[in-house]
Design an enzyme around this catalytic site. Structure first.
Site, PDB file in Angstrom:
ATOM      1  CB  SER A 198      -0.951   0.016   1.028  1.00  0.00           C
ATOM      2  OG  SER A 198      -1.736  -1.282   1.200  1.00  0.00           O
TER       3      SER A 198
HETATM    4  N1  SAM Z   1      -0.267  -4.233   4.093  1.00  0.00           N
HETATM    5  C1  SAM Z   1       0.634  -4.790   2.957  1.00  0.00           C
HETATM    6  C2  SAM Z   1       2.033  -4.436   2.772  1.00  0.00           C
HETATM    7  O1  SAM Z   1       2.430  -3.519   3.584  1.00  0.00           O
HETATM    8  O2  SAM Z   1       2.602  -4.813   1.977  1.00  0.00           O
HETATM    9  C3  SAM Z   1      -0.391  -4.895   1.844  1.00  0.00           C
HETATM   10  C4  SAM Z   1      -1.598  -5.587   1.653  1.00  0.00           C
HETATM   11  S1  SAM Z   1      -2.239  -5.943   0.061  1.00  0.00           S
HETATM   12  C5  SAM Z   1      -2.971  -4.159  -0.067  1.00  0.00           C
HETATM   13  C6  SAM Z   1      -3.665  -6.792   0.807  1.00  0.00           C
HETATM   14  C7  SAM Z   1      -3.042  -8.256   1.279  1.00  0.00           C
HETATM   15  O3  SAM Z   1      -4.280  -8.914   1.785  1.00  0.00           O
HETATM   16  C8  SAM Z   1      -2.803  -9.111  -0.071  1.00  0.00           C
HETATM   17  O4  SAM Z   1      -1.451  -9.478   0.115  1.00  0.00           O
HETATM   18  C9  SAM Z   1      -3.979 -10.207  -0.250  1.00  0.00           C
HETATM   19  O5  SAM Z   1      -3.282 -11.403  -0.619  1.00  0.00           O
HETATM   20  C10 SAM Z   1      -4.187 -10.177   1.251  1.00  0.00           C
HETATM   21  N2  SAM Z   1      -5.616 -10.794   1.622  1.00  0.00           N
HETATM   22  C11 SAM Z   1      -6.856 -10.725   0.897  1.00  0.00           C
HETATM   23  N3  SAM Z   1      -7.438 -11.564   1.314  1.00  0.00           N
HETATM   24  C12 SAM Z   1      -7.250 -11.991   2.634  1.00  0.00           C
HETATM   25  C13 SAM Z   1      -7.505 -12.879   3.569  1.00  0.00           C
HETATM   26  N4  SAM Z   1      -8.978 -13.313   3.463  1.00  0.00           N
HETATM   27  N5  SAM Z   1      -6.698 -13.220   4.547  1.00  0.00           N
HETATM   28  C14 SAM Z   1      -5.451 -12.917   4.473  1.00  0.00           C
HETATM   29  N6  SAM Z   1      -5.011 -11.991   3.688  1.00  0.00           N
HETATM   30  C15 SAM Z   1      -5.716 -11.545   2.744  1.00  0.00           C
END
Ligand code: SAM
Length: 228
Positions: A75
């Site tokens: 993000s």
């Molecule tokens: N905060 C992270 C960083 O600093 O890199 C970025 C997060 S990214 C915007 C969102 C993440 O949520 C993705 O890696 C995605 O695979 C994960 N995600 C989506 N659904 C999920 C779930 N049910 N459980 C765990 N992770 C999930």
């Protein structure tokens, strides 16, 4: 420029060539209204270039989301800062993060809270994330591969829960795993546009919900999120 304890430039794996860029990022965050010194200090301590693929490393200290593979992104730093400021962490909290992604926010949290539990659905993202987290030498992070919409009941209740992906509604298991007085930050809405909500579990189990503003996140995919 940040005053006081932020001047040290002590980031692990901080690579001198990135130090100036990291300082400029902190100035950008301050210009965007981020004023919590502990949050700014965490950004000063964590080398974001370790959390992005080498092909975009030259852009690591831009205030931009960047691709990390598997259709996911790290993000925008100002979004992370907004999340972290809203949580008002004092340093001793037990925090659950849903969506480890690159692991960058996980390490920011490790500097701001007592214990961090983080869940990522896509196992392939976790090898580089674990390596980068290890390079930062933080010892208070535990990671699980799985569906974060179910929470991590073994370590509940949590003082704070951050959801880094967008849900159509609040996953009930996350509410159930929130401590009394605990805060849940979650983007809610459609697949393309959402509103970031801060939900506080007040005494008696009631929820106090506050909308913080529009955001755009990748979908939260899981049993209490979007279908894959
Ligand atoms: N905060 C992270 C960083 O600093 O890199 C970025 C997060 S990214 C915007 C969102 C993440 O949520 C993705 O890696 C995605 O695979 C994960 N995600 C989506 N659904 C999920 C779930 N049910 N459980 C765990 N992770 C999930």
């Amino acid at each position: 420029m940040v005053a006081g304890p932020l001047g040290a430039g002590t980031a692990a794996g901080g690579g001198g060539e990135y130090r100036g860029a990291r300082r400029r990022l902190i100035e950008t965050l301050q210009g965007a209204g981020v004023s919590d010194l502990s949050v700014l200090r965490a950004f000063d301590l964590v080398p974001r270039h370790l959390f992005v693929p080498t092909g975009v490393r030259h852009r690591a200290y831009e205030d931009s989301a960047l691709p990390i593979g598997n259709g996911q992104t790290i993000s925008q730093p100002s979004i992370h800062a907004r999340y972290l400021e809203a949580l008002k962490l004092a340093g001793r909290e037990k925090v659950l993060e849903i969506g480890t992604g690159s692991g960058y926010q996980t390490v920011l949290l490790a500097h701001l809270a007592g214990q961090v539990f983080s869940i990522e659905r896509i196992g392939a993202l976790l090898d580089p994330a674990r390596e980068a987290i290890k390079a930062c030498a933080v010892r208070n992070v535990s990671i699980l591969v799985g569906d974060g919409t179910l929470g991590w009941s073994g370590f509940a209740p949590y003082d704070a829960i951050l959801v880094s992906a967008a849900a159509p509604k609040v996953p009930q298991p996350l509410v159930d795993q929130l401590a009394e007085g605990g805060r849940l930050l979650i983007p809610l809405g459609g697949r393309d546009e959402q509103v970031l909500y801060l939900i506080t579990r007040v005494p008696g189990g009631m929820l106090d919900e506050r909308a913080l503003g529009p955001v755009r996140f990748v979908p939260l995919v899981g049993a209490h999120g979007w279908p894959s």
